[in-house]
Structure formats: C-alpha cells, structure tokens
Design a protein around this motif. Structure first.
Motif, short mmCIF file in Angstrom:
data_model
loop_
_atom_site.label_atom_id
_atom_site.label_comp_id
_atom_site.label_asym_id
_atom_site.label_seq_id
_atom_site.Cartn_x
_atom_site.Cartn_y
_atom_site.Cartn_z
N LEU A 53 -57.37 -28.98 28.80
CA LEU A 53 -56.91 -28.16 29.91
C LEU A 53 -55.39 -28.13 30.02
CD1 LEU A 53 -59.45 -29.20 32.69
CD2 LEU A 53 -59.56 -27.23 31.14
N TYR A 55 -50.40 -22.14 33.34
CA TYR A 55 -51.34 -21.27 34.04
C TYR A 55 -50.58 -20.37 35.01
CZ TYR A 55 -55.05 -24.45 32.45
OH TYR A 55 -55.91 -25.20 31.69
N SER A 104 -63.19 -26.28 35.83
CA SER A 104 -62.66 -25.27 34.92
C SER A 104 -63.82 -24.45 34.36
CB SER A 104 -61.87 -25.91 33.78
OG SER A 104 -62.72 -26.75 33.00
N GLU A 118 -59.57 -18.53 30.53
CA GLU A 118 -59.83 -19.92 30.90
C GLU A 118 -59.21 -20.16 32.27
OE1 GLU A 118 -59.24 -22.98 27.87
OE2 GLU A 118 -58.76 -21.36 26.48
N ARG A 119 -60.04 -20.61 33.22
CA ARG A 119 -59.59 -20.78 34.59
C ARG A 119 -59.74 -22.23 35.05
NH1 ARG A 119 -59.26 -16.20 37.99
NH2 ARG A 119 -59.78 -14.25 36.92
N VAL A 120 -58.86 -22.61 35.97
CA VAL A 120 -59.03 -23.86 36.71
C VAL A 120 -58.93 -23.51 38.19
CG1 VAL A 120 -58.12 -25.38 34.91
CG2 VAL A 120 -56.54 -24.35 36.57
N LYS A 166 -55.22 -19.71 32.34
CA LYS A 166 -54.41 -20.32 31.29
C LYS A 166 -53.78 -19.25 30.41
CE LYS A 166 -54.65 -24.14 27.97
NZ LYS A 166 -55.54 -25.12 27.30
#
Length: 205
Positions: free
Chosen positions: A30, A34, A151, A159-161, A203
């Motif tokens: 990770l 971002y 995530s 790609e997300r958090v 990301k």
C-alpha cells in the motif's frame, strides 16, 4: 490488521546478529502516493446552536494528497486544501453568514489548509496524524485521530484506501469569535466545533 502493523521475524541473536522486524508484504504494497477522491470523501463539522441543538455542515470543494509508508508510518504525510466558499449547512442565508467577515471571510481567505508534521500508529487500525491547520491568517497545531477502513480495487481498476476520523477544536483559537447572546442565557454558537473526515484516496501510478 493495521495499515502499518509489523510482524516479528525471529532471528537467532548470536555472533553479533541483530533481531529485525519484517513488514507484512500485503501492507507494504500500500506504500505510495494517493490523491483524495472528493466525490467519495467528505469533510464536515458539527457545532452546538442556541445551546440546545446541533448544526451540521460540510465543505463540498476540497482536494488533497496522502503519502503512505507501510514500512515506517512516521514517514506518512497528508495535505488538504478546503475551499471555504463551498461551505454547506443546508440553509443559504446561514452559509452566506459563514462566508462573511463575521466568520471565515471567504473572499479574503479562500482556503482552509492542513499540512501534516507527524503520523503514528495508536494500535490496530487506529492512527493519529498531527499537523498545522490554517484558517484565515491563523495557523495552529491540530491532531486528528483516524481509523483505517481498508483497501480495495474499484471496478475501474483504481487502488483505494479509506480512512475516517474526527477531532475537536475551539473556533476562537483561529479567530472565529462571532457570537450573539441569548435572552435565556448562553450564546448562539458554541465555541467547540467537531470536525469529521471520511476519506477515500486513489493510488497514483
């Protein structure tokens, strides 16, 4: 499991060998830069009104960036810019008053900003990020307690958090002192304000 949780790696401490810690590869993956997705994020506030009820609002226009470091959380950073003119409490006259010189003076000071100076893990998925919050021409330290929500890869391949958190401030510390006395005692607007953050960040390649 926390975003920056480390797993112990057993090392036989002999002949000068030193025990080390191995970072969970899934969490280390990770690490990166971002950009906050404003369409799926919110920055809001709650303040007591007339001593008896709460007024809730949000700033619809904001942008920001995060740098997450899965190996060393202290190297993680956050930067957020909020456009004061986007304040929305659901009542146009009240929003206009908040934008006026009595409160934020949005014309002279269009941005509220936060720049982190420190990040650390409190335990599990709980983190605290400390930095400097600037409102109008006043900059003061602020700490925000956050929970890492996880995530995921969205349907578009991003790609997300996600994080959510809150903190409380005294608005007078930033020069927001306007008020009106009530006939029955007390004041129209509480000095204490709760700030809330619900952040989804994408990301970057």
């Amino acid at each position: 499991m926390g975003l920056f949780t480390r797993r112990s790696q057993n090392v036989n401490v002999q002949d000068g060998a030193v025990a080390t810690l191995a970072v969970d590869p899934a969490l280390a993956a990770l690490t990166g830069d971002y950009v906050i997705d404003p369409a799926h994020s919110s920055i809001g506030f709650t303040v007591r009104h007339a001593m008896v009820t709460n007024v809730r609002g949000a700033f619809a226009d904001h942008e920001g960036s995060l740098h997450l470091d899965g190996a060393d959380p202290a190297r993680s950073t956050a930067s957020i810019d909020v456009k004061i003119a986007s304040v929305d409490t659901g009542i146009a006259d009240r929003d206009a008053h908040l934008r006026s010189g009595d409160f934020f003076d949005a014309e002279a000071f269009p941005l509220m900003t936060f720049r982190s100076t420190e990040a650390r893990q409190l335990g599990g998925d709980a983190y605290r990020i400390t930095g400097e919050l600037t409102i109008k021409d006043v900059t003061r330290p602020l700490s925000i307690d956050l929970e890492f929500n996880g995530s995921a890869t969205d349907p578009y391949g991003n790609e997300r958090v996600g994080f959510e958190g809150s903190t409380e401030i005294l608005r007078s510390d930033w020069g927001l002192t306007w008020n009106a006395a009530l006939e029955a005692g007390g004041v129209m607007v509480s000095d204490k304000v709760k700030l809330t953050f619900d952040i989804s960040a994408i990301k970057q390649a």
